[in-house]
Design a protein around this motif. Structure first.
Motif, short mmCIF file in Angstrom:
data_model
loop_
_atom_site.label_atom_id
_atom_site.label_comp_id
_atom_site.label_asym_id
_atom_site.label_seq_id
_atom_site.Cartn_x
_atom_site.Cartn_y
_atom_site.Cartn_z
N GLY A 12 0.83 -1.18 0.00
CA GLY A 12 0.00 0.00 0.00
C GLY A 12 0.87 1.24 0.00
O GLY A 12 1.80 1.35 0.81
N LEU A 13 0.61 2.17 -0.92
CA LEU A 13 1.36 3.42 -1.03
C LEU A 13 0.43 4.60 -0.86
O LEU A 13 -0.62 4.67 -1.52
CB LEU A 13 2.05 3.51 -2.39
N LEU A 24 3.81 -2.89 3.68
CA LEU A 24 3.50 -4.24 3.21
C LEU A 24 2.39 -4.75 4.10
O LEU A 24 2.53 -4.79 5.33
CB LEU A 24 4.73 -5.14 3.32
N VAL A 25 1.26 -5.12 3.50
CA VAL A 25 0.06 -5.47 4.25
C VAL A 25 -0.31 -6.93 3.97
O VAL A 25 -0.47 -7.33 2.82
CB VAL A 25 -1.12 -4.55 3.85
N GLY A 26 -0.43 -7.70 5.05
CA GLY A 26 -0.78 -9.10 4.91
C GLY A 26 -2.24 -9.29 4.56
O GLY A 26 -3.05 -8.36 4.64
N ALA A 27 -2.60 -10.53 4.19
CA ALA A 27 -3.97 -10.82 3.81
C ALA A 27 -4.95 -10.58 4.96
O ALA A 27 -6.13 -10.34 4.73
CB ALA A 27 -4.07 -12.27 3.33
N ASP A 28 -4.45 -10.63 6.20
CA ASP A 28 -5.30 -10.39 7.36
C ASP A 28 -5.37 -8.91 7.75
O ASP A 28 -5.98 -8.55 8.76
CB ASP A 28 -4.80 -11.20 8.56
N GLY A 29 -4.74 -8.04 6.95
CA GLY A 29 -4.75 -6.62 7.23
C GLY A 29 -3.65 -6.13 8.14
O GLY A 29 -3.57 -4.94 8.44
N ALA A 30 -2.77 -7.02 8.57
CA ALA A 30 -1.67 -6.62 9.45
C ALA A 30 -0.58 -5.93 8.64
O ALA A 30 -0.26 -6.34 7.51
CB ALA A 30 -1.09 -7.84 10.16
N VAL A 293 -2.64 3.85 3.99
CA VAL A 293 -1.93 2.71 3.38
C VAL A 293 -2.77 1.44 3.43
O VAL A 293 -2.71 0.62 2.50
CB VAL A 293 -0.54 2.49 4.04
N LEU A 294 -3.57 1.28 4.48
CA LEU A 294 -4.46 0.12 4.53
C LEU A 294 -5.55 0.24 3.46
O LEU A 294 -5.90 -0.75 2.80
CB LEU A 294 -5.09 -0.02 5.91
#
Length: 315
Positions: A12-13, A24-30, A293-294
């Motif tokens: 996410g930028l 850098l965002v994981g599939a779980d939103g972390a 970013v999220l």
């Protein structure tokens, strides 16, 4: 064109006039990694695209699936272009944002306006019928609207730019878009600072200085801040009557100057409301510092992905 492994992390930028934030965002939103760098706004669009690619590289994992970009300006997610922009970033209008970044990173790219991306974090818990008004008041005045649980983007991505609604308080004042009398001309941070000087205040280089003088009782500072706040509150109240939202959010640097601004905005907002909406009150954003970013990362799941035209190794 869409499609990437939704189990893979995405980048996410968040592109603003002064700073680029990357995550850098994981599939779980972390959030798995973060990076920030200055925006080379004076260097032109190609320098900004290079900086975005470098920010993406700084947080990239080998299995990253896509890049989402939340960018300043009027962004058309379908074409991936900046359809309109102020001169905060030199030469930004007309930039092929998605294609340029996809070619630089070797990853598919989704893009949208930065305020709409941040607003996605507010819309998530409103349900499938959720209606939202989201305002971002800072260097400019941006916004986002959602109805029926879906973000409104409009022709060319222009929906939500509430800073360019007419405002009686701004009558005759030039707006950054080239017109006159728009909300941004009296309610944005630089506009409040300029109005303070017009009222007879000592020159100030930033809104925070005006707020500090207001706290000490400077009547010109108090008048400039409350006028900008009332103008914003009136516009938001009128929009609330038109859209009947479940939530109204006011974000950005200007509301953070304190109670003088916030109280004036809320009072003006409440004065405009129709009876069925009297319980509605503007609230601060829930998404926190990572909202943009999220939201940018979430764009890769909801908007068209623009794929690289090059076949070389990603930069």
């Amino acid at each position: 064109m869409t499609g990437h492994d939704t189990r893979a992390p995405v980048i996410g930028l968040d592109l603003g006039g002064t700073k680029i934030a990357a995550a850098l965002v994981g599939a779980d939103g972390a959030v798995l990694a973060r990076h920030t760098r200055p925006t080379p706004a004076a260097g032109g669009s190609q320098a900004v695209l290079d900086a975005l690619a470098e920010a993406a590289h700084a947080v990239r994992a080998p299995h990253a699936g896509a890049v989402g970009v939340a960018a300043a300006g009027v962004i058309d997610p379908v074409t991936g272009t900046v359809t309109s922009a102020t001169d905060t970033i030199r030469g930004w209008a007309g930039t092929a944002l998605a294609a340029g970044l996809a070619d630089r990173t070797g990853l598919p790219v989704a893009c949208d306006n930065d305020v709409r991306a941040a607003a996605l974090t507010e819309l998530a818990d409103l349900g499938e019928d959720g209606t939202l008004i989201y305002a971002a008041v800072g260097t400019g005045v941006g916004g986002a609207f959602a109805a029926g649980g879906r973000m409104l983007r409009g022709v060319g991505g222009v929906a939500g730019h509430l800073g360019h609604l007419p405002s009686p308080e701004a009558d005759g004042l030039p707006c950054t878009c080239g017109a006159t009398g728009h909300l941004e001309a009296i309610a944005a941070g630089p506009a409040i600072t300029a109005h303070y000087a017009r009222l007879g205040g000592e020159p100030a280089d930033r809104l925070q200085a005006v707020a500090a003088r207001a706290a000490l009782g400077d009547p010109h500072a108090v008048a400039a801040i409350t006028l900008g706040a009332r103008a914003t509150g009136r516009v938001l109240g009128g929009l609330a009557n038109a859209l009947g939202p479940h939530r109204v959010v006011v974000a950005g640097g200007v509301p953070s100057i304190g109670a003088l601004y916030q109280d004036a905005l809320r009072d003006a907002f409440a004065t405009e409301l129709m009876a069925p909406l009297r319980a509605l009150c503007p609230t601060p954003p829930r998404g926190g510092a990572d909202a943009a970013v999220l939201g940018a990362a979430a764009l890769t799941r909801t908007l068209p992905l623009h794929h690289p035209h090059t076949t070389g190794a990603p930069r």
